[in-house]
Design a protein around this motif. Structure first.
Motif, PDB file in Angstrom:
ATOM      1  N   CYS A 153      52.181  28.919   7.225  1.00 33.61           N
ATOM      2  CA  CYS A 153      52.696  30.224   7.620  1.00 33.61           C
ATOM      3  C   CYS A 153      53.230  30.148   9.048  1.00 33.61           C
ATOM      4  CB  CYS A 153      51.558  31.244   7.546  1.00 33.61           C
ATOM      5  SG  CYS A 153      52.055  32.883   8.088  1.00 33.61           S
ATOM      6  N   PHE A 156      51.850  33.553  12.733  1.00 33.20           N
ATOM      7  CA  PHE A 156      50.919  33.576  13.859  1.00 33.20           C
ATOM      8  C   PHE A 156      50.446  34.977  14.214  1.00 33.20           C
ATOM      9  CE2 PHE A 156      52.988  29.475  14.155  1.00 33.20           C
ATOM     10  CZ  PHE A 156      51.927  28.635  14.420  1.00 33.20           C
ATOM     11  N   CYS A 157      49.893  35.677  13.258  1.00 31.52           N
ATOM     12  CA  CYS A 157      49.170  36.904  13.574  1.00 31.52           C
ATOM     13  C   CYS A 157      48.083  36.439  14.553  1.00 31.52           C
ATOM     14  CB  CYS A 157      48.546  37.502  12.319  1.00 31.52           C
ATOM     15  SG  CYS A 157      49.786  37.950  11.094  1.00 31.52           S
ATOM     16  N   TYR A 159      45.072  36.937  15.246  1.00 27.31           N
ATOM     17  CA  TYR A 159      43.680  36.696  14.849  1.00 27.31           C
ATOM     18  C   TYR A 159      43.538  35.509  13.899  1.00 27.31           C
ATOM     19  CZ  TYR A 159      45.746  39.169  10.965  1.00 27.31           C
ATOM     20  OH  TYR A 159      46.605  39.535   9.968  1.00 27.31           O
ATOM     21  N   CYS A 160      44.645  34.997  13.387  1.00 23.56           N
ATOM     22  CA  CYS A 160      44.580  34.196  12.158  1.00 23.56           C
ATOM     23  C   CYS A 160      44.681  32.687  12.376  1.00 23.56           C
ATOM     24  CB  CYS A 160      45.695  34.644  11.214  1.00 23.56           C
ATOM     25  SG  CYS A 160      45.666  33.780   9.634  1.00 23.56           S
ATOM     26  N   GLN A 197      51.222  32.187   1.485  1.00 20.48           N
ATOM     27  CA  GLN A 197      50.667  33.036   2.552  1.00 20.48           C
ATOM     28  C   GLN A 197      51.541  34.252   2.784  1.00 20.48           C
ATOM     29  OE1 GLN A 197      47.810  33.017   3.568  1.00 20.48           O
ATOM     30  NE2 GLN A 197      47.133  30.992   2.958  1.00 20.48           N
ATOM     31  N   ILE A 198      52.865  34.032   2.696  1.00 22.11           N
ATOM     32  CA  ILE A 198      53.792  35.173   2.698  1.00 22.11           C
ATOM     33  C   ILE A 198      54.727  34.906   1.536  1.00 22.11           C
ATOM     34  CG2 ILE A 198      55.514  36.484   3.966  1.00 22.11           C
ATOM     35  CD1 ILE A 198      54.220  35.794   6.508  1.00 22.11           C
TER      36      ILE A 198
HETATM   37 FE1  SF4 Z   1      49.406  36.474   9.441  1.00 19.92          FE
HETATM   38 FE2  SF4 Z   1      48.898  35.984   6.882  1.00 19.92          FE
HETATM   39 FE3  SF4 Z   1      50.244  34.235   8.311  1.00 19.92          FE
HETATM   40 FE4  SF4 Z   1      47.665  34.636   8.775  1.00 19.92          FE
HETATM   41  S1  SF4 Z   1      48.563  33.784   6.941  1.00 19.92           S
HETATM   42  S2  SF4 Z   1      49.307  34.422  10.314  1.00 19.92           S
HETATM   43  S3  SF4 Z   1      47.467  36.823   8.329  1.00 19.92           S
HETATM   44  S4  SF4 Z   1      50.899  36.332   7.820  1.00 19.92           S
END
Ligand code: SF4
Ligand code: SAH
Ligand code: F3S
Length: 440
Positions: A153, A156-157, A159-160, A197-198
């Protein structure tokens, strides 16, 4: 001697699907699967890193494996999945000295070589594929299959950990995805779940394999859904997880394709703009609400699910209440609630303070949990007296179970011959997590 392996899988469906590939690699080496860890010669732990508690479960297994290794000195313990994936400096590995092999998902192609180095009795084999996603999984069902179309993904939210654990976004070739699904279709599979993931940001590296008459022009994921809808035996198409910002007009239109299940899982994470911004979610509250409105305009009866994190850095009571009010407006059918857990390496860990107390996170979590149960119970009552369409997954003591098209677990009297078929029981009782029906 028949060598055996045991795999324990943690985390999301993507990990489950990866485990189905690891099985293929081990089967090809001549190893046999066993459900009993004590009789295994190779144990694989496919890990999740999304929250601290997920990794803690791995750290806690040392004593157990030490005991097993005493009994069986040649036992090989391998840890794969998201933990080794994110552990570039091998700091985490130091906490599990009892592990013999430690590798990220995409490295599973080297397993035969590595295992043979550890135990010369194992057959030496060449690497299977260059791209692990092209290893044909050992599907765990004859009528339902996961199909991973993307890995990693780029979002880079803050928290993730996923972009660290699985790398940046990689899209599988359309040709290989269509070949896999076509094969499933020919084998009579009824339901497929596309994973990414997306997932709705899928971009085909080889778009020339889309049909010329595909009705969608811009969004490759919508185009892929259209292709799958042409297939003959697949009846239900499900996918997870989409991101709100890629729910464009074509995507929303694709929700009306005939095989689309009557459910969408659309993570929101928070209902407050400041928190969403701090999370780097790239959309605000109103944007999400507008998408929900558009979905309901096209498919008024579609069940909707989400993911929410409570107690993110600096989240005030007022900001949390915005999530509660968004929840009520969206009228979610199901929601996965997580208490924020700081992950090393992420922006949130570096920039913000994890300052909402454990007790407060728990309190907020419980509020959402109670709200969900109340809403879900009330919403489920509308199925009473209605027929729902269920793909039967199992049958014990003449009770059949499976998910309805809305992904609601449904139970009714039937027989084993119904497994793998679609039945349409009429619902006579609805609980929060179970619908009771009768096939008439
Ligand atoms: Fe954001 Fe989902 Fe990617 Fe994690 S996997 S950074 S929650 S979009
Ligand atoms: N790609 C998906 C979700 C991947 S992680 C998406 O973009 O929505 C699955 C869920 O775990 C997330 O939706 C989030 O709710 C939760 N999660 C991720 N990181 C977390 C963290 N650090 N603490 C608590 N929950 C987290
Ligand atoms: Fe966990 Fe990795 Fe999935 S961190 S949620 S197993 S992508």
């Amino acid at each position: 001697m028949q060598y055996k392996y045991h795999i324990t899988t943690y985390g999301c469906q993507m990990n489950k699907n990866d485990s189905e590939r690891i099985e293929v690699v081990l089967n090809k080496m001549g190893l046999q699967s066993t459900g009993d860890v004590e009789s295994a010669d190779v144990v694989i732990l496919n890990t999740c890193s999304v929250r601290d508690s997920a990794e803690a479960r791995i750290f806690g297994q040392g004593a157990n494996f030490a005991k097993l290794k005493q009994k069986k000195p040649n036992l090989i313990v391998a840890v794969t999945g998201c933990m080794p994936g994110r552990d570039k400096t091998k700091e985490l590995k130091k906490r599990i000295p009892w592990v013999d092999l430690y590798f990220a998902n995409e490295e599973m192609i080297h397993l035969p070589k590595w295992l043979a180095e550890l135990n010369p009795d194992f057959r030496v084999m060449e690497d299977l594929e260059t791209d692990y996603l092209n290893i044909h999984p050992n599907y765990h069902s004859k009528f339902q299959a996961f199909v991973s179309i993307q890995t990693g993904c780029n979002h880079f939210c803050t928290y993730c950990v996923v972009p660290f654990a699985r790398g940046t976004e990689g899209n599988r070739s359309l040709k290989s995805i269509l070949a896999e699904i076509d094969d499933l279709d020919n084998k009579g599979y009824k339901e497929i779940t596309l994973l990414g993931q997306i997932v709705n940001h899928y971009i085909a590296p080889d778009p020339e394999f889309f049909s010329k008459d595909n009705i969608y022009k811009k969004n490759d994921f919508a185009k892929l859904l259209w292709e799958i809808n042409k297939m003959k035996s697949i009846e239900r198409v499900h996918w997870t997880a989409p991101h709100p910002i890629y729910m464009d007009e074509e995507m929303i239109d694709a929700l009306t394709l005939p095989k689309q299940v009557n459910f969408i899982h659309l993570p929101v994470q928070s209902g407050n703009d400041e928190i969403l911004n701090k999370m780097n979610r790239r959309h605000d509250r109103q944007f999400y609400l507008d998408i929900i409105k558009k979905i309901r305009a096209k498919r008024p009866d579609m069940a909707i699910g989400t993911d929410i994190i409570v107690g993110f850095c600096g989240e005030t009571e007022e900001q949390f209440q915005d999530t509660v009010s968004l929840f009520k407006i969206c009228d979610f059918d199901i929601s996965y609630h997580a208490k924020y857990s700081t992950r090393s390496g992420t922006v949130a860990d570096k920039m913000f303070k994890d300052d909402v107390s454990k007790t407060e996170k728990k309190r907020r979590w419980q509020i959402l949990q109670d709200l969900m149960e109340e809403i879900t119970y009330a919403k489920n009552q509308k199925y009473v007296g209605q027929k729902v369409s269920v793909l039967v997954e199992r049958c014990n003591d003449s009770w059949c179970e499976g998910n309805s098209n809305e992904m609601k677990l449904t139970r009714f009297k039937g027989n084993e011959s119904m497994i793998g078929t679609i039945q349409t029981p009429e619902i006579y009782k609805a609980g929060t997590w179970l619908l009771w029906g009768r096939v008439v």
